[in-house]
Write an enzyme that holds these catalytic residues in place. Sequence first.
Site, PDB file in Angstrom:
ATOM      1  N   ASP A 130       1.921  -3.188   3.987  1.00 58.15           N
ATOM      2  CA  ASP A 130       3.180  -3.032   3.552  1.00 58.15           C
ATOM      3  C   ASP A 130       4.356  -3.311   4.430  1.00 58.15           C
ATOM      4  O   ASP A 130       4.306  -3.267   5.787  1.00 58.15           O
ATOM      5  CB  ASP A 130       3.390  -1.351   3.142  1.00 58.15           C
ATOM      6  CG  ASP A 130       4.197  -1.320   1.802  1.00 58.15           C
ATOM      7  OD1 ASP A 130       3.846  -1.074   0.702  1.00 58.15           O
ATOM      8  OD2 ASP A 130       5.443  -1.289   2.096  1.00 58.15           O
ATOM      9  N   ALA A 162       0.897  -1.108   0.080  1.00 58.71           N
ATOM     10  CA  ALA A 162       0.073   0.016  -0.118  1.00 58.71           C
ATOM     11  C   ALA A 162       0.957   1.412   0.107  1.00 58.71           C
ATOM     12  O   ALA A 162       0.280   2.238  -0.571  1.00 58.71           O
ATOM     13  CB  ALA A 162      -0.950  -0.062   1.290  1.00 58.71           C
ATOM     14  N   ALA A 163       1.943   1.388   0.784  1.00 59.82           N
ATOM     15  CA  ALA A 163       2.804   2.378   0.940  1.00 59.82           C
ATOM     16  C   ALA A 163       3.073   3.149  -0.459  1.00 59.82           C
ATOM     17  O   ALA A 163       3.291   2.349  -1.507  1.00 59.82           O
ATOM     18  CB  ALA A 163       3.868   2.377   1.818  1.00 59.82           C
ATOM     19  N   GLY A 202       0.640   5.102   0.021  1.00 56.58           N
ATOM     20  CA  GLY A 202      -0.834   5.114   0.434  1.00 56.58           C
ATOM     21  C   GLY A 202      -1.915   6.060  -0.217  1.00 56.58           C
ATOM     22  O   GLY A 202      -2.989   6.016   0.226  1.00 56.58           O
ATOM     23  N   CYS A 236       3.013   0.309 -12.254  1.00 57.00           N
ATOM     24  CA  CYS A 236       3.370   1.497 -12.884  1.00 57.00           C
ATOM     25  C   CYS A 236       4.464   1.027 -13.685  1.00 57.00           C
ATOM     26  O   CYS A 236       5.754   1.762 -13.589  1.00 57.00           O
ATOM     27  CB  CYS A 236       3.662   2.551 -11.870  1.00 57.00           C
ATOM     28  SG  CYS A 236       4.931   2.079 -10.717  1.00 57.00           S
ATOM     29  N   ASP A 258       5.230  -8.652   6.056  1.00 55.27           N
ATOM     30  CA  ASP A 258       5.475  -9.094   4.359  1.00 55.27           C
ATOM     31  C   ASP A 258       4.337  -9.898   4.012  1.00 55.27           C
ATOM     32  O   ASP A 258       4.054 -10.808   4.660  1.00 55.27           O
ATOM     33  CB  ASP A 258       6.941 -10.148   4.819  1.00 55.27           C
ATOM     34  CG  ASP A 258       7.169 -10.762   3.485  1.00 55.27           C
ATOM     35  OD1 ASP A 258       6.523 -10.564   2.541  1.00 55.27           O
ATOM     36  OD2 ASP A 258       8.475 -11.218   3.267  1.00 55.27           O
TER      37      ASP A 258
END
Length: 415
Positions: free
Chosen positions: A254, A234-235, A237, A349, A280
């Site tokens: 995360d 997630a980070a 966020g 990404c 993890d």
Amino acid sequence: MAVAPGFPARRAALKMLDAVMRRGETLEQAEAAALKGVDSPADRALARAIVGETLRWLTDLDLLIDSSTKKRLPDDAKPRGVLRLMLAQALRLDTPPHAVIATCLPLLTGGPRRLAHGVFSTLMKREVSLPDVPTMSDAVLTRWGKRAEAIAPGLIDPPEVDLALKNPDETDARTLDMGGVSLAAGHIRLPRGTPIEKMPGFDEGAWWVQDFAAQLPSRLLGSGTGKRALDLCAAPGGKTLSLAARGWTVTALDINGKRLEMLRENLKRTGIEAEIVKADALTYHPAKQFDAILLDAPCTATGTCRRHPDVLHRIGPRQIGEMTEIQQSLIHQAVEWLPSGATFIYAVCSLETEESEDQARWIEETFDLEPMPIAADELPAGLLPTMEGWLRTHPGMLADQGGLDGFFIARWRKP
């Protein structure tokens, strides 16, 4: 001999360029050591700008250098590195040639200094210029093929600043108040250069910084009132904030504690609530079931090349192969946790086919999941799904509106 004003910035830029090109470091990693002793915020920003433009136009800068040397300088030769910086300043940052010479030649001594001075002066007398769009390296052209031509126009300049609004209903009013433009409800784009903390709405937590393309995965889960979502990896966020603002009860997981702190700070500033779990993902065992799992997987991040042009030069088959293995391990975990009826979104990404389209095909061949094709009416104007019902963005898209990062998004449902 007195140090010319601006010399520390050029020295730092050379250190960063060397760290990226020789050691494969990211620009963020390189900055920590290179900017030590550079106290002026203006000099620090200048160093980043110089090396950013150098990496963005590296292939074209090298072509100019090679056109004015009898014998080609080795790629790792210090004079080549200094000349790259000199030309980037003169041709991209409009630095006067005399200032370039005064601040960059002290980086060299003896024969290399005379060589750099001669090459730079010759090129300036020839009134050379760069092409309209950056030329991709041979390695990138090999990987991206025909797509490279479409992507290149999106790399001309660093990106503007994208904001995601906590309340999409405020889009028109805040866009007008901030003097920006909006590409969709809940989004505002502003010119780069304004300090984030000084923008209207920062203190009240009305928005957070997030590239427009990075806002799309959470948008494709829709409203989540009464539902639970796991934001995997997630980070820092942005997707957690977006999901929670849309009504989802979010668990943000995360392994990176430092990046999770950024999420905590944004949650506090915006007044948005989410559960944060530092763990993890490959060993985590959720105690609850989720209605949706969003995996924005670790990747080579080549889709962020507009703001991180180092990825154009330090990413290759080895890094891509390592990332695809990690992604498949995380996908296995995520699919295992899906209850019947739950939605799974995979996103990266990355502009690399191995990390995106190939992974989506592997998912459909490996797991019992029903495709949930992305529809055109779910997407902002100017973006369309692929024939498979996936979404692929790249920096050359929406170029007349400032572009966006390269992202790949695909969606499924557990029967």
